[in-house]
Write a protein that holds these residues in place. Sequence first.
Motif, short mmCIF file in Angstrom:
data_model
loop_
_atom_site.label_atom_id
_atom_site.label_comp_id
_atom_site.label_asym_id
_atom_site.label_seq_id
_atom_site.Cartn_x
_atom_site.Cartn_y
_atom_site.Cartn_z
N TYR A 3 -8.67 42.10 -33.20
CA TYR A 3 -8.84 41.53 -31.87
C TYR A 3 -7.68 42.00 -31.00
CZ TYR A 3 -13.01 38.95 -32.86
OH TYR A 3 -14.31 38.65 -33.15
N CYS A 21 -4.47 30.90 -35.08
CA CYS A 21 -4.46 32.12 -35.91
C CYS A 21 -3.95 31.81 -37.32
CB CYS A 21 -3.60 33.20 -35.26
SG CYS A 21 -3.59 34.73 -36.23
N PRO A 22 -4.77 32.04 -38.33
CA PRO A 22 -4.38 31.69 -39.69
C PRO A 22 -3.34 32.63 -40.30
CG PRO A 22 -6.55 32.70 -39.71
CD PRO A 22 -6.16 32.56 -38.27
N VAL A 23 -3.14 33.78 -39.67
CA VAL A 23 -2.22 34.75 -40.26
C VAL A 23 -1.08 35.13 -39.30
CG1 VAL A 23 -3.81 35.68 -41.97
CG2 VAL A 23 -3.86 36.59 -39.66
N CYS A 25 -0.71 36.27 -36.17
CA CYS A 25 -0.81 37.62 -35.59
C CYS A 25 -0.14 37.79 -34.26
CB CYS A 25 -2.27 37.95 -35.31
SG CYS A 25 -3.20 38.43 -36.70
N PHE A 26 0.09 36.67 -33.54
CA PHE A 26 0.49 36.80 -32.14
C PHE A 26 1.99 37.04 -32.00
CE2 PHE A 26 -3.62 34.86 -31.75
CZ PHE A 26 -4.14 35.47 -30.62
N ILE A 35 -1.60 40.97 -30.14
CA ILE A 35 -2.04 40.73 -31.52
C ILE A 35 -1.64 41.93 -32.37
CG2 ILE A 35 -4.10 40.63 -32.98
CD1 ILE A 35 -5.45 39.05 -30.66
N CYS A 40 -4.23 41.15 -38.19
CA CYS A 40 -5.45 40.45 -37.77
C CYS A 40 -6.56 40.63 -38.82
CB CYS A 40 -5.92 41.01 -36.43
SG CYS A 40 -7.44 40.27 -35.82
N ILE A 41 -7.18 39.49 -39.19
CA ILE A 41 -8.24 39.53 -40.21
C ILE A 41 -9.62 39.33 -39.58
CG2 ILE A 41 -6.75 38.86 -42.13
CD1 ILE A 41 -7.83 35.96 -41.76
N ASP A 42 -9.70 39.46 -38.25
CA ASP A 42 -10.98 39.38 -37.54
C ASP A 42 -11.69 38.05 -37.77
OD1 ASP A 42 -10.51 42.00 -36.80
OD2 ASP A 42 -11.64 42.81 -38.48
N CYS A 43 -10.91 36.98 -37.81
CA CYS A 43 -11.54 35.68 -38.09
C CYS A 43 -12.27 35.12 -36.88
CB CYS A 43 -10.49 34.68 -38.57
SG CYS A 43 -9.40 34.12 -37.25
N THR A 44 -12.02 35.65 -35.71
CA THR A 44 -12.66 35.28 -34.43
C THR A 44 -12.16 33.97 -33.83
OG1 THR A 44 -14.58 33.95 -35.14
CG2 THR A 44 -14.81 36.35 -35.28
N CYS A 46 -9.43 32.92 -32.41
CA CYS A 46 -8.64 32.91 -31.18
C CYS A 46 -9.47 33.19 -29.93
CB CYS A 46 -7.51 33.92 -31.27
SG CYS A 46 -8.05 35.63 -31.56
#
Length: 107
Positions: A3, A21-23, A25-26, A35, A40-44, A46
């Motif tokens: 993202y 964000c679970p990881v 990234c920001f 990001i 980023c794991i593309d979890c959507t 955010c």
Amino acid sequence: MTYVVIDNCIRCKYTDCVEVCPVDCFHEGPNFLVIDPEECIDCTLCEPECPAEAIVAEDDLPADQEQFLELNAELAKVWPVITEKKDSPPDAADWDGVPDKLQYLER
Ligand code: SF4
Ligand code: SF4
């Protein structure tokens, strides 16, 4: 994929996105967030959190925003991680929707 934070975050920086964000990234600069595409794991999660609609999937980047893919990767390497929401700039609402804010980016 990743993202990407795009133009409309500049000078808005509401930071609503960072807490979901679970990881972690920001990364935070003076008036913009990015990001880290390597994290980023593309979890959507955010994307719908951003009141300025300034987060998009790499594959959905509008043509005039493609430079932000590289900019996110570049600045994520130098700016510190942000994981907690903070107050947005007092004039954030005035800047929401103003086009072509890249000229105001502070590094
Ligand atoms: S919520 Fe949107 S405008 Fe606010 S910091 Fe995140 S990407 Fe930028
Ligand atoms: S898509 Fe998920 S992992 Fe990527 S920045 Fe957003 S919240 Fe973080």
